[in-house]
Design a protein around this motif. Structure first.
Motif, mmCIF file in Angstrom:
data_model
loop_
_atom_site.group_PDB
_atom_site.id
_atom_site.type_symbol
_atom_site.label_atom_id
_atom_site.label_comp_id
_atom_site.label_asym_id
_atom_site.label_seq_id
_atom_site.Cartn_x
_atom_site.Cartn_y
_atom_site.Cartn_z
ATOM 1 N N PRO A 129 0.940 -1.402 -0.075
ATOM 2 C CA PRO A 129 -0.026 0.009 0.082
ATOM 3 C C PRO A 129 0.777 1.271 -0.089
ATOM 4 O O PRO A 129 0.389 2.352 -0.283
ATOM 5 C CB PRO A 129 -0.680 -0.266 1.205
ATOM 6 N N ARG A 130 2.173 1.052 0.315
ATOM 7 C CA ARG A 130 3.035 2.522 0.143
ATOM 8 C C ARG A 130 3.068 2.812 -1.323
ATOM 9 O O ARG A 130 3.153 4.043 -1.666
ATOM 10 C CB ARG A 130 4.350 1.824 1.054
ATOM 11 N N TYR A 164 2.869 7.074 6.260
ATOM 12 C CA TYR A 164 2.605 7.158 4.610
ATOM 13 C C TYR A 164 2.444 8.522 4.165
ATOM 14 O O TYR A 164 3.067 8.814 3.309
ATOM 15 C CB TYR A 164 1.819 6.133 3.979
ATOM 16 N N TRP A 172 -9.673 2.331 -5.604
ATOM 17 C CA TRP A 172 -9.004 2.317 -4.440
ATOM 18 C C TRP A 172 -10.525 2.185 -3.345
ATOM 19 O O TRP A 172 -10.304 1.349 -2.488
ATOM 20 C CB TRP A 172 -8.525 3.670 -3.907
ATOM 21 N N TRP A 212 4.981 9.801 1.334
ATOM 22 C CA TRP A 212 4.650 9.938 -0.092
ATOM 23 C C TRP A 212 5.099 11.490 -0.369
ATOM 24 O O TRP A 212 5.068 11.452 -1.638
ATOM 25 C CB TRP A 212 3.066 9.946 -0.004
ATOM 26 N N GLY A 270 -0.664 3.624 -2.676
ATOM 27 C CA GLY A 270 -1.239 4.587 -2.047
ATOM 28 C C GLY A 270 -0.430 5.985 -2.554
ATOM 29 O O GLY A 270 -1.158 7.034 -2.937
ATOM 30 N N ASP A 316 -9.337 6.244 4.222
ATOM 31 C CA ASP A 316 -8.904 4.682 4.039
ATOM 32 C C ASP A 316 -9.496 3.847 5.327
ATOM 33 O O ASP A 316 -9.750 2.830 5.284
ATOM 34 C CB ASP A 316 -7.536 4.537 3.861
ATOM 35 N N VAL A 343 -5.551 8.928 4.309
ATOM 36 C CA VAL A 343 -5.290 7.904 5.353
ATOM 37 C C VAL A 343 -6.294 7.757 6.103
ATOM 38 O O VAL A 343 -6.785 6.812 6.537
ATOM 39 C CB VAL A 343 -3.940 8.262 5.974
ATOM 40 N N PHE A 363 -3.410 2.170 4.951
ATOM 41 C CA PHE A 363 -2.406 3.357 5.084
ATOM 42 C C PHE A 363 -2.036 3.510 6.473
ATOM 43 O O PHE A 363 -2.952 4.184 7.237
ATOM 44 C CB PHE A 363 -3.012 4.305 4.334
#
Length: 261
Positions: free
Chosen positions: A103-104, A173, A160, A177, A107, A240, A237, A169
Motif C-alpha cells: 500500500p505504500r 505514509y 481504491w 509520499w 497509495g 481509508d 489515510v 495506510f
C-alpha cells in the motif's frame, strides 16, 4: 490498486503475527490475500483499462506536442506514467494470484494522480486562482487533457474505494509520499535555470515560474502547495480507515506468499 480480497479466518493468525514483527512494518500480503474468480477478473480488467487510458492520453499529448522534453517535464505526465506502471504491475499480480502490491506504492500513485486532477481543475483551469493556464486547445489536446486530468484520477479513486481493502495506510505514509512532490521542485527549478530566458515553457507551471515570482515567491508557493498535498495525504489515510469494506462475491482464498514493500 491493492488486491481486493480481505483476510480470511485461515489468515488471522498470520495477520496478527505480521503486525507485531520486529521491523514494525505491516506485511501487505498478510493483511490482503489475493482474490480469485470473477472479482479478480474484474480487478484485472479494470486496471488494464486504466493503463490503456493513461497511455492513450500520453500518446495523444505527445502527438500534439512540438516539444517532448517540455511535455515530459509536467507532473501530469509523470504521475500518469507512474499510475500506468503501478496499475499494470498490480493487474499482473492479481491475474497470477500473487499477493497485492505494498500500500505504500499504491497509495503513493493514488495521491500523485489525485494531486494532478485537483491542481488542474481547481488551480490551473481556474481563472481566479492566479495560476491559471487556460489557453486554446486543439481537439487532440482537449481529449488528452480530459484523459490525464479527469479520467485517470477518477478511475484511481474508484479502484481504491471498490477494489481494495480498507485500513492499509499507516499514518507515516502521509509524509513519506511527499518525497516525490517535494523533489519535483528542484527538478523544475534546475531545468528552468538550464534553459535560456524567454524559452516557451521554461517553467512547467505558473506557481513555479521564477521569472514571474522570483525564487522567494516560488519558495512561498512551494510551501503552500506542499502543505496542501500533506493535508490531502492525511485525508486519504483517514478516509481509508473509515470507509466501508465493499465485499464482492464469495471468491476468496488465503495467501501464503509475501509481497514486496
Amino acid at each position: 490498486m491493492l488486491d481486493p480480497t480481505p483476510p480470511t479466518a485461515s489468515t488471522a493468525f498470520a495477520t496478527s503475527t505480521a503486525s507485531t514483527a520486529p521491523s514494525g512494518l505491516p506485511d501487505a500480503s498478510a493483511v490482503l490475500a489475493p482474490s480469485s474468480g470473477g472479482r479478480r477478473t474484474v480487478a484485472v480488467a479494470f486496471r488494464v483499462l486504466v493503463v490503456l487510458t493513461a497511455v492513450t492520453g500520453i500518446v495523444l499529448d505527445t502527438i500534439a506536442s512540438h516539444d517532448p522534453g517540455r511535455l515530459f517535464s509536467y507532473f501530469t505526465i509523470q504521475s500518469n506514467i507512474l499510475l500506468a506502471l503501478v496499475f499494470a504491475w498490480s493487474a499482473h499480480r492479481a491475474w497470477t494470484g500473487r499477493p497485492a502490491l505494498s500500500p505504500r506504492i499504491t497509495g503513493a500513485a493514488l495521491l500523485y494522480i489525485c494531486i494532478t486532477g485537483l491542481v488542474f481543475h481547481f488551480v490551473l483551469s481556474n481563472d481566479s486562482s492566479g495560476f491559471s493556464m487556460t489557453s486554446h486547445r486543439t481537439p487532440l489536446e482537449t481529449a488528452a487533457s480530459q484523459l490525464l486530468h479527469t479520467v485517470t484520477p477518477l478511475a484511481a479513486v474508484l479502484d481504491w474505494l471498490v477494489l481494495t481493502t480498507p485500513g492499509a495506510f499507516p499514518l507515516r505514509y502521509a509524509w513519506q509520499w511527499l518525497a516525490y512532490p517535494v523533489l519535483y521542485l528542484p527538478f523544475a527549478l534546475v531545468r528552468g535555470a538550464l534553459l535560456a530566458p524567454g524559452t516557451n515553457g521554461r517553467y512547467p507551471y505558473p506557481f513555479l515560474d521564477v521569472d514571474l515570482h522570483g525564487y522567494a515567491g516560488v519558495a512561498t508557493n512551494a510551501v503552500v502547495f506542499a502543505l496542501a498535498f500533506y493535508v490531502l495525504a492525511l485525508a486519504l489515510v483517514l478516509l481509508d480507515r473509515i470507509r466501508p469494506h465493499l465485499r464482492g462475491p464469495r471468491s476468496r482464498m488465503p495467501s501464503t506468499n509475501s509481497g514486496p514493500h
